[in-house]
Design a protein around this motif. Sequence first.
Motif, mmCIF file in Angstrom:
data_model
loop_
_atom_site.group_PDB
_atom_site.id
_atom_site.type_symbol
_atom_site.label_atom_id
_atom_site.label_comp_id
_atom_site.label_asym_id
_atom_site.label_seq_id
_atom_site.Cartn_x
_atom_site.Cartn_y
_atom_site.Cartn_z
ATOM 1 N N ASP A 91 49.294 44.464 38.683
ATOM 2 C CA ASP A 91 49.966 43.195 38.965
ATOM 3 C C ASP A 91 48.958 42.063 39.149
ATOM 4 O O ASP A 91 49.197 40.926 38.721
ATOM 5 C CB ASP A 91 50.840 43.327 40.211
ATOM 6 C CG ASP A 91 52.117 44.104 39.950
ATOM 7 O OD1 ASP A 91 52.483 44.249 38.762
ATOM 8 O OD2 ASP A 91 52.744 44.575 40.913
ATOM 9 N N GLU A 93 45.960 41.857 37.788
ATOM 10 C CA GLU A 93 45.408 41.495 36.481
ATOM 11 C C GLU A 93 46.428 40.703 35.662
ATOM 12 O O GLU A 93 46.076 39.741 34.965
ATOM 13 C CB GLU A 93 44.980 42.748 35.728
ATOM 14 C CG GLU A 93 44.256 42.440 34.426
ATOM 15 C CD GLU A 93 43.646 43.672 33.771
ATOM 16 O OE1 GLU A 93 43.264 43.580 32.588
ATOM 17 O OE2 GLU A 93 43.547 44.722 34.446
ATOM 18 N N ILE A 94 47.692 41.094 35.743
ATOM 19 C CA ILE A 94 48.736 40.349 35.041
ATOM 20 C C ILE A 94 48.809 38.913 35.563
ATOM 21 O O ILE A 94 48.902 37.951 34.788
ATOM 22 C CB ILE A 94 50.096 41.051 35.206
ATOM 23 C CG1 ILE A 94 50.113 42.377 34.452
ATOM 24 C CG2 ILE A 94 51.231 40.163 34.710
ATOM 25 C CD1 ILE A 94 51.362 43.216 34.704
ATOM 26 N N ARG A 96 46.485 37.083 37.027
ATOM 27 C CA ARG A 96 45.340 36.278 36.616
ATOM 28 C C ARG A 96 45.407 35.938 35.140
ATOM 29 O O ARG A 96 45.081 34.818 34.716
ATOM 30 C CB ARG A 96 44.046 37.019 36.940
ATOM 31 C CG ARG A 96 43.796 37.200 38.417
ATOM 32 C CD ARG A 96 43.654 35.860 39.132
ATOM 33 N NE ARG A 96 42.466 35.148 38.686
ATOM 34 C CZ ARG A 96 41.265 35.279 39.259
ATOM 35 N NH1 ARG A 96 41.112 36.085 40.304
ATOM 36 N NH2 ARG A 96 40.228 34.592 38.810
ATOM 37 N N ALA A 97 45.823 36.903 34.320
ATOM 38 C CA ALA A 97 45.955 36.633 32.883
ATOM 39 C C ALA A 97 47.013 35.563 32.632
ATOM 40 O O ALA A 97 46.833 34.675 31.785
ATOM 41 C CB ALA A 97 46.303 37.917 32.134
ATOM 42 N N ASN A 98 48.119 35.623 33.368
ATOM 43 C CA ASN A 98 49.174 34.616 33.199
ATOM 44 C C ASN A 98 48.711 33.232 33.658
ATOM 45 O O ASN A 98 49.111 32.211 33.080
ATOM 46 C CB ASN A 98 50.417 35.032 33.977
ATOM 47 C CG ASN A 98 51.191 36.148 33.293
ATOM 48 O OD1 ASN A 98 51.114 36.302 32.073
ATOM 49 N ND2 ASN A 98 51.929 36.919 34.055
ATOM 50 N N HIS A 101 46.505 31.919 30.928
ATOM 51 C CA HIS A 101 47.385 31.643 29.784
ATOM 52 C C HIS A 101 48.154 30.338 29.986
ATOM 53 O O HIS A 101 48.261 29.511 29.073
ATOM 54 C CB HIS A 101 48.344 32.806 29.591
ATOM 55 C CG HIS A 101 49.376 32.580 28.534
ATOM 56 N ND1 HIS A 101 50.616 32.022 28.814
ATOM 57 C CD2 HIS A 101 49.363 32.804 27.194
ATOM 58 C CE1 HIS A 101 51.312 31.932 27.707
ATOM 59 N NE2 HIS A 101 50.586 32.394 26.699
ATOM 60 N N PHE A 255 45.537 36.465 25.937
ATOM 61 C CA PHE A 255 46.014 36.553 27.327
ATOM 62 C C PHE A 255 47.487 36.960 27.372
ATOM 63 O O PHE A 255 47.900 37.745 28.231
ATOM 64 C CB PHE A 255 45.822 35.211 28.034
ATOM 65 C CG PHE A 255 44.399 34.937 28.433
ATOM 66 C CD1 PHE A 255 43.809 35.649 29.474
ATOM 67 C CD2 PHE A 255 43.653 33.982 27.783
ATOM 68 C CE1 PHE A 255 42.497 35.411 29.851
ATOM 69 C CE2 PHE A 255 42.329 33.730 28.153
ATOM 70 C CZ PHE A 255 41.754 34.447 29.190
ATOM 71 N N GLU A 256 48.277 36.449 26.454
ATOM 72 C CA GLU A 256 49.696 36.820 26.415
ATOM 73 C C GLU A 256 49.860 38.300 26.087
ATOM 74 O O GLU A 256 50.659 39.006 26.726
ATOM 75 C CB GLU A 256 50.424 35.973 25.371
ATOM 76 C CG GLU A 256 51.908 36.271 25.273
ATOM 77 C CD GLU A 256 52.611 35.423 24.228
ATOM 78 O OE1 GLU A 256 53.824 35.616 24.029
ATOM 79 O OE2 GLU A 256 51.938 34.581 23.602
ATOM 80 N N ARG A 258 47.657 40.693 26.508
ATOM 81 C CA ARG A 258 47.110 41.503 27.593
ATOM 82 C C ARG A 258 48.119 41.648 28.726
ATOM 83 O O ARG A 258 48.346 42.755 29.231
ATOM 84 C CB ARG A 258 45.813 40.867 28.105
ATOM 85 C CG ARG A 258 45.038 41.715 29.114
ATOM 86 C CD ARG A 258 43.628 41.172 29.282
ATOM 87 N NE ARG A 258 42.822 42.000 30.163
ATOM 88 C CZ ARG A 258 41.489 41.995 30.172
ATOM 89 N NH1 ARG A 258 40.821 41.212 29.341
ATOM 90 N NH2 ARG A 258 40.822 42.767 31.004
ATOM 91 N N ALA A 259 48.731 40.541 29.129
ATOM 92 C CA ALA A 259 49.722 40.591 30.204
ATOM 93 C C ALA A 259 50.937 41.423 29.802
ATOM 94 O O ALA A 259 51.459 42.214 30.602
ATOM 95 C CB ALA A 259 50.143 39.176 30.591
ATOM 96 N N GLN A 263 52.277 44.918 31.497
ATOM 97 C CA GLN A 263 53.654 45.075 31.975
ATOM 98 C C GLN A 263 54.246 46.389 31.480
ATOM 99 O O GLN A 263 54.974 47.080 32.211
ATOM 100 C CB GLN A 263 54.510 43.899 31.498
ATOM 101 C CG GLN A 263 54.226 42.574 32.185
ATOM 102 C CD GLN A 263 54.893 42.466 33.552
ATOM 103 O OE1 GLN A 263 55.426 43.439 34.083
ATOM 104 N NE2 GLN A 263 54.839 41.276 34.122
#
Length: 295
Positions: A91, A93-94, A96-98, A101, A255-256, A258-259, A263
């Motif tokens: 969560d 990592e998601i 931070r990636a979001n 992004h 980034f999209e 990766r997130a 998920q």
Amino acid sequence: MSFLHRLAVVTVLIMPLLAAAQKQAVPQPEPGSLEKTAQLVGVLSEFQRLQSLSSTAGPVDRWEVLWLHEHVGEQIMATSLQVDATIAQIDNEIARANEVHSYLSDRRDRAVNRANLFSVIVGGGLGATSSGLQLSSTLEKPAAAVGIAAGALSASLAIAGIHAQKGKSSRFGFESNMLAKFFDRPALPDSQYPATIWTFLNEHAPTGPPDVTRKQQLLQTWIAVRRIDSMTNKDKIDRLTSEPDEMLQLSIDDFEDRAAMLQDVRARISFLKRDLGELMGSLAATADQGRTVNR
């Protein structure tokens, strides 16, 4: 017989049938699924011993039953906490990636909107100027020149807007790469999967093909939806599994993807919580059965 009396009799006769129907409608765990979960947690022998004691008609050692319940329950709780910790890392990592992004997307949208706005203003202003010059017969050539300039500038700004659609790139500075193990890449210390969870991901899912593991299902899904072109796409995989020290530049699409892939991993791991819940529920049922038998 009064109406209320007849209604009471009918209710008494129907209630057992309704209870039986509700009992049949409750989905039961797949045969052997509890044993598989107990084996995954590492308490299969204890779980089988507990089931054996609960079905024994004679007296049993209650201290042994108590110890078995506590031991199995503690292992289930420990595995559940491992699942929670793994999901928490995913969560983070998601999130931070979001964030990156969203930042890059906002910059891209502003650049595209600015280019489109300038195209309208410049094209409209110079077009109006060209039309005004054409009102005089002696200014036809300047009017034509201004019209050509207006078209050229509008086209240049439109091309700039198209180019800006790709957006900027950025490094991913968060110390996490939870996708690395899926592609046999080095994982950071905080991105290691506990042995129980990794074993779960490498097992065959009950609802999937018998020769495909949960990990393989994820990889096949990512290729099917074009998160990655293939397992040989080294550059894309490098960006999806990057760590800060590699200094790789990730695009908005990276980034999209990766997130979204994280998920998917999160959702697949969450199924283990369901299995742990069924195993824990069976302990309570076993305890109730043991008290009934030895009463």
